[in-house]
Design a protein around this motif. Structure first.
Motif, PDB file in Angstrom:
ATOM      1  N   UNK A 188       0.823  -1.426  -0.027  1.00 10.42           N
ATOM      2  CA  UNK A 188       0.056   0.197   0.032  1.00 10.42           C
ATOM      3  C   UNK A 188       0.829   1.320   0.151  1.00 10.42           C
ATOM      4  N   UNK A 189       1.901   1.451   0.943  1.00 12.30           N
ATOM      5  CA  UNK A 189       2.775   2.346   1.106  1.00 12.30           C
ATOM      6  C   UNK A 189       3.650   2.730  -0.247  1.00 12.30           C
ATOM      7  N   UNK A 190       4.064   1.614  -0.970  1.00 11.34           N
ATOM      8  CA  UNK A 190       4.810   1.823  -2.341  1.00 11.34           C
ATOM      9  C   UNK A 190       3.953   2.132  -3.547  1.00 11.34           C
ATOM     10  N   UNK A 191       2.716   1.488  -3.560  1.00 12.27           N
ATOM     11  CA  UNK A 191       1.855   1.533  -4.801  1.00 12.27           C
ATOM     12  C   UNK A 191       0.712   2.542  -4.815  1.00 12.27           C
ATOM     13  N   UNK A 192       0.286   2.544  -3.599  1.00 11.72           N
ATOM     14  CA  UNK A 192      -1.081   3.417  -3.394  1.00 11.72           C
ATOM     15  C   UNK A 192      -2.198   2.580  -4.301  1.00 11.72           C
ATOM     16  N   UNK A 193      -2.706   3.505  -4.918  1.00 13.92           N
ATOM     17  CA  UNK A 193      -3.871   3.239  -5.772  1.00 13.92           C
ATOM     18  C   UNK A 193      -3.783   1.865  -6.756  1.00 13.92           C
ATOM     19  N   UNK A 194      -2.491   1.670  -7.287  1.00  7.95           N
ATOM     20  CA  UNK A 194      -2.486   0.536  -8.178  1.00  7.95           C
ATOM     21  C   UNK A 194      -2.601  -0.653  -7.385  1.00  7.95           C
ATOM     22  N   UNK A 195      -2.113  -0.801  -6.292  1.00 11.38           N
ATOM     23  CA  UNK A 195      -2.195  -2.173  -5.415  1.00 11.38           C
ATOM     24  C   UNK A 195      -3.482  -2.345  -5.100  1.00 11.38           C
ATOM     25  N   UNK A 196      -4.141  -1.435  -4.930  1.00 11.51           N
ATOM     26  CA  UNK A 196      -5.598  -1.515  -4.391  1.00 11.51           C
ATOM     27  C   UNK A 196      -6.446  -2.017  -5.694  1.00 11.51           C
ATOM     28  N   UNK A 252      -6.556  -4.993   5.335  1.00 11.83           N
ATOM     29  CA  UNK A 252      -5.472  -4.343   5.625  1.00 11.83           C
ATOM     30  C   UNK A 252      -5.603  -2.679   4.978  1.00 11.83           C
ATOM     31  N   UNK A 253      -6.559  -2.299   4.017  1.00 13.82           N
ATOM     32  CA  UNK A 253      -6.746  -1.042   3.546  1.00 13.82           C
ATOM     33  C   UNK A 253      -7.078  -0.323   4.836  1.00 13.82           C
ATOM     34  N   UNK A 254      -8.119  -0.712   5.811  1.00 17.04           N
ATOM     35  CA  UNK A 254      -8.647  -0.007   6.839  1.00 17.04           C
ATOM     36  C   UNK A 254      -7.925  -0.104   7.814  1.00 17.04           C
ATOM     37  N   UNK A 255      -7.042  -1.082   8.101  1.00 16.22           N
ATOM     38  CA  UNK A 255      -6.134  -0.939   9.101  1.00 16.22           C
ATOM     39  C   UNK A 255      -4.936  -0.043   8.993  1.00 16.22           C
ATOM     40  N   UNK A 256      -4.409   0.192   7.894  1.00 15.20           N
ATOM     41  CA  UNK A 256      -3.314   1.017   7.402  1.00 15.20           C
ATOM     42  C   UNK A 256      -3.914   2.451   6.917  1.00 15.20           C
ATOM     43  N   UNK A 257      -5.273   2.459   7.134  1.00 12.46           N
ATOM     44  CA  UNK A 257      -5.857   3.737   6.850  1.00 12.46           C
ATOM     45  C   UNK A 257      -5.568   4.420   5.571  1.00 12.46           C
ATOM     46  N   UNK A 258      -5.773   3.522   4.684  1.00 11.63           N
ATOM     47  CA  UNK A 258      -5.996   3.932   3.170  1.00 11.63           C
ATOM     48  C   UNK A 258      -7.082   4.729   3.098  1.00 11.63           C
ATOM     49  N   UNK A 259      -7.082   5.905   1.971  1.00  9.01           N
ATOM     50  CA  UNK A 259      -8.143   6.660   1.632  1.00  9.01           C
ATOM     51  C   UNK A 259      -9.534   5.652   1.454  1.00  9.01           C
ATOM     52  N   UNK A 260     -10.584   5.878   2.023  1.00 13.60           N
ATOM     53  CA  UNK A 260     -11.728   5.097   1.737  1.00 13.60           C
ATOM     54  C   UNK A 260     -12.089   5.100   0.250  1.00 13.60           C
ATOM     55  N   UNK A 261     -12.208   6.708  -0.077  1.00 12.43           N
ATOM     56  CA  UNK A 261     -12.611   6.989  -1.497  1.00 12.43           C
ATOM     57  C   UNK A 261     -11.920   6.198  -2.373  1.00 12.43           C
ATOM     58  N   UNK A 262     -10.534   6.334  -2.197  1.00 12.82           N
ATOM     59  CA  UNK A 262      -9.770   5.705  -3.184  1.00 12.82           C
ATOM     60  C   UNK A 262      -9.827   4.025  -3.244  1.00 12.82           C
ATOM     61  N   UNK A 263      -9.853   3.694  -1.983  1.00 17.79           N
ATOM     62  CA  UNK A 263     -10.312   2.059  -1.903  1.00 17.79           C
ATOM     63  C   UNK A 263     -11.560   1.602  -2.578  1.00 17.79           C
TER      64      UNK A 263
END
Length: 203
Positions: free
Chosen positions: A112-120, A136-147
């Motif tokens: 997630x940290x390396x790729x961001x949107x692409x890995x999602x 993991x997206x929720x636990x690592x606080x990835x943007x919900x909108x992007x996710x």
């Protein structure tokens, strides 16, 4: 492994039920959170039984998966971590849910940290269980909108592609998908990520 096979056979049994479409929605939802059997198996069986409804089933599967992904994200965001450690629920997933481990969870976090949107986006296609990415997206606080956006695109593309193949080719392509699904998924992901990288380089 035997238990997973039994679950797989149970999932397929819903194809002959009048509640097959509803079962597909529920399966797509729970697979995004904890269930080990992907919904593709039931989707294929339902489309083979009624090819005229192929894209209707794909839509149901996509919606169930998207809502399940949102639920998995919420689980990771609100119920996964406690202070400096994991909650009892997180330990239950690590210990009991097939395909879920602390090592894989941390690896996905690094991606997630390396790729961001692409890995999602890629998460919708990879053989790695989708639930690992949603939580993991929720636990690592990835943007919900992007996710949610990436999940909508990737999961819909996956299920509509499977439905389209069965609708067009019928039974002969089923054996090909069953045998080479992971390889095809990886190839498709590489092509998609390659497109993203090309766009970044060009613009």
């Amino acid at each position: 492994m035997r238990r997973v096979r039994q679950l797989y056979d149970w999932v397929l049994s819903w194809a002959a039920s009048p509640y097959g479409a509803a079962a597909l929605f529920v399966l797509a939802f729970i697979e995004s959170v904890f269930f080990p059997v992907p919904p593709d198996a039931l989707l294929i069986a339902l489309v083979l039984g009624s090819r005229s409804r192929a894209f209707h089933f794909a839509l149901i599967c996509s919606l169930g998966s998207l809502l399940g992904g949102a639920a998995g994200y919420g689980l990771g965001h609100y119920a996964w971590l406690a202070g400096d450690g994991y909650t009892a629920l997180a330990h239950f997933f690590f210990d009991k849910i097939p395909g879920f481990s602390q090592e894989l969870y941390h690896e996905v976090g690094r991606r997630f940290e390396e790729w961001g949107f692409e890995i999602i986006f890629a998460a919708g296609f990879t053989p790695v269980p989708y639930k690992v990415f949603t939580i993991s997206a929720g636990a690592f606080d990835v943007s919900f909108t992007r996710f949610l956006t990436a999940s909508l695109i990737s999961r819909s593309a996956r299920f509509f592609a499977v439905a389209a193949l069965i609708w067009w080719f019928g039974e002969p392509v089923k054996a090909l998908i069953d045998r080479y699904f992971n390889m095809l998924a990886i190839l498709f992901t590489i092509l998609l990520l390659g497109g993203f990288i090309a766009l970044k380089l060009l613009f």
